[in-house]
Design an enzyme around this catalytic site. Structure first.
Site, PDB file in Angstrom:
ATOM      1  N   LYS A 138     -18.271 -37.415 -28.516  1.00  0.00           N
ATOM      2  CA  LYS A 138     -17.379 -36.289 -28.823  1.00  0.00           C
ATOM      3  C   LYS A 138     -17.848 -35.036 -28.076  1.00  0.00           C
ATOM      4  O   LYS A 138     -18.979 -34.995 -27.557  1.00  0.00           O
ATOM      5  CB  LYS A 138     -17.378 -36.039 -30.332  1.00  0.00           C
ATOM      6  CG  LYS A 138     -18.738 -35.636 -30.898  1.00  0.00           C
ATOM      7  CD  LYS A 138     -18.729 -35.624 -32.419  1.00  0.00           C
ATOM      8  CE  LYS A 138     -20.083 -35.237 -32.974  1.00  0.00           C
ATOM      9  NZ  LYS A 138     -20.136 -35.391 -34.446  1.00  0.00           N
ATOM     10  N   TYR A 184     -28.677  -4.476 -18.496  1.00  0.00           N
ATOM     11  CA  TYR A 184     -27.948  -3.555 -19.368  1.00  0.00           C
ATOM     12  C   TYR A 184     -28.872  -2.964 -20.428  1.00  0.00           C
ATOM     13  O   TYR A 184     -29.642  -3.687 -21.068  1.00  0.00           O
ATOM     14  CB  TYR A 184     -26.806  -4.278 -20.085  1.00  0.00           C
ATOM     15  CG  TYR A 184     -25.626  -4.584 -19.201  1.00  0.00           C
ATOM     16  CD1 TYR A 184     -24.918  -3.549 -18.576  1.00  0.00           C
ATOM     17  CD2 TYR A 184     -25.199  -5.890 -18.998  1.00  0.00           C
ATOM     18  CE1 TYR A 184     -23.824  -3.817 -17.771  1.00  0.00           C
ATOM     19  CE2 TYR A 184     -24.105  -6.177 -18.200  1.00  0.00           C
ATOM     20  CZ  TYR A 184     -23.423  -5.138 -17.582  1.00  0.00           C
ATOM     21  OH  TYR A 184     -22.348  -5.403 -16.795  1.00  0.00           O
TER      22      TYR A 184
HETATM   23  C1  PLP Z   1     -21.081 -36.359 -34.749  1.00  0.00           C
HETATM   24  C2  PLP Z   1     -20.964 -37.503 -35.657  1.00  0.00           C
HETATM   25  C3  PLP Z   1     -21.861 -38.579 -35.561  1.00  0.00           C
HETATM   26  C4  PLP Z   1     -23.046 -38.568 -34.627  1.00  0.00           C
HETATM   27  O1  PLP Z   1     -24.048 -37.747 -35.158  1.00  0.00           O
HETATM   28  P1  PLP Z   1     -25.416 -37.551 -34.333  1.00  0.00           P
HETATM   29  O2  PLP Z   1     -26.366 -36.964 -35.287  1.00  0.00           O
HETATM   30  O3  PLP Z   1     -25.052 -36.642 -33.223  1.00  0.00           O
HETATM   31  O4  PLP Z   1     -25.806 -38.898 -33.840  1.00  0.00           O
HETATM   32  C5  PLP Z   1     -21.661 -39.670 -36.379  1.00  0.00           C
HETATM   33  N1  PLP Z   1     -20.630 -39.699 -37.245  1.00  0.00           N
HETATM   34  C6  PLP Z   1     -19.756 -38.691 -37.379  1.00  0.00           C
HETATM   35  C7  PLP Z   1     -18.649 -38.797 -38.355  1.00  0.00           C
HETATM   36  C8  PLP Z   1     -19.897 -37.558 -36.595  1.00  0.00           C
HETATM   37  O5  PLP Z   1     -19.027 -36.546 -36.731  1.00  0.00           O
END
Ligand code: PLP
Length: 370
Positions: free
Chosen positions: A41, A265
């Protein structure tokens, strides 16, 4: 400033490192006999969804996972053929596109299920029942499990959906502590029993993310969802993983300055000696956190040099000390741990955040390559 030289603006570059992703996947593989879903994702946690997915699948990931359907369809369009699950879609997500793309959809309420199957194809959409295992964020609350399971069984009887999976999520995901995970494990077992009792068989059941994968086999069930770990982030702090990207930028401007020169800045930093300063063409618009501690640095020619003055939108200034650095020299903002190059964990510490926000915050101007 004196002795100013400017070159054409070469953008900063984020390189994704497939070998590191493969090595991280192998570490997960050694910790579980369950199937592994590689979570890609948020553009593969900022590393590029397609290169991360390809590297993970090449290293043996069985499934891919994304938050929404659009991300999942992009993986299909890139030619990835393993099963893909997506778990956060608005009610009314396009079931036809999901079914046509062979994308599994997690469903967390009767309303979502109804909206999904109202658009389903003759083959039916593949669904994973998503139950709340103690997080109150997503997934069906326990009081509504029976209604959801009953509705799913009905949809399956009518050929509108196939129930292929059951998922929960660990609320104390970062704690390397089986006792902390036990209530969620018990809830998911309870849901699995109810699903089986409804005549839906034993679906592929999954709960663990990276931390659970690395630390707690009782959370593994039939599959684990491994995301952060792929790109070298271990939220449990128990396992040394491999940094999977390298952010570099060319020095675009170098100058010698006197002691007492205010930098950037607000002149929040004033040089204490005569020194050389170098400018890098990336700033907070490119994902460099604006609030960083004075230790924040980059590596140039195998040495660390501190970032001085405020982080601008497009630029940072580095104090290279007695050594002038010619424009065009490559500076490494972060990369795999080698004792000198800053890591994303270093950046997280300097910015008072977690490494996830460092990598997912990389801006659109940064050129990416695999
Ligand atoms: C992001 C997510 C994961 C993965 O989590 P990590 O700690 O990054 O491995 C697994 N399940 C769901 C539902 C998520 O949203």
């Amino acid at each position: 400033m004196t002795s100013t030289v400017r070159t054409g603006l070469v953008p900063p570059t984020l390189r994704t490192l497939p070998e590191a992703i493969g090595a991280n996947l192998a570490i997960a593989r050694a910790r579980t006999s369950a199937r592994i879903l590689a979570v890609v994702k948020a553009d593969g946690y900022g590393h590029g969804a397609v290169p991360v997915a390809r590297a993970a699948v090449a290293a043996g990931a069985d499934w891919l996972g994304t938050t929404d359907l659009a991300e999942a369809l992009a993986l299909r369009a890139a030619g990835l053929t393993v099963p893909i699950l997506t778990w956060l879609n608005p009610s009314g997500a396009d079931a036809e596109a999901a079914a046509a793309g062979g994308i599994d959809v997690a469903v967390g309420s009767v309303g979502e299920l109804a909206a999904l199957v109202s658009r389903s194809t003759p083959a039916g959409v593949r669904i994973h029942l998503h139950v709340d295992t103690g997080m109150a964020r997503e997934g069906c609350p326990a009081a509504e499990w029976d209604a959801l399971i009953t509705a799913a069984a009905g949809a399956q009887r009518h050929g509108q959906a196939q129930v292929v999976g059951l998922m929960g999520h660990l609320p104390l995901a970062d704690e390397a502590d089986p006792a902390a995970n036990a209530p969620a494990v018990a809830r998911l077992r309870q849901a699995r029993t109810a699903v089986r009792a409804a005549g839906l068989g034993v679906p592929l059941t999954h709960l663990a993310a990276t931390s659970g994968t690395l630390t707690d086999p009782s959370t593994h069930f039939g599959m684990v969802r491994f995301g952060a770990g792929l790109v070298g982030i271990d939220p449990s702090g128990t396992t040394e993983l491999h940094g999977a990207s390298r952010l570099t930028a060319p020095v675009v401007h170098s100058a010698a300055v006197e002691a007492g020169t205010p930098v950037g800045y607000g002149g929040t930093y004033v040089t204490t000696t005569a020194t050389y300063l170098s400018v890098l063409p990336l700033g907070y618009a490119d994902g460099i956190p604006r609030e960083i501690s004075p230790e924040a640095c980059v590596a140039i020619h195998g040495r660390r040099h501190r970032i001085v003055g405020r982080v601008s939108m497009d630029q940072i200034v580095v104090d290279t000390g007695a050594a002038p650095v010619p424009p065009g020299t490559t500076a490494t903002v972060f990369g795999p741990r080698d004792g000198i190059t800053p890591t994303i964990q270093d950046w997280a510490r300097w910015a008072g955040t977690i490494p996830h926000t460092i990598v997912t915050g990389i801006g659109a101007r940064v050129r990416t390559s695999a």
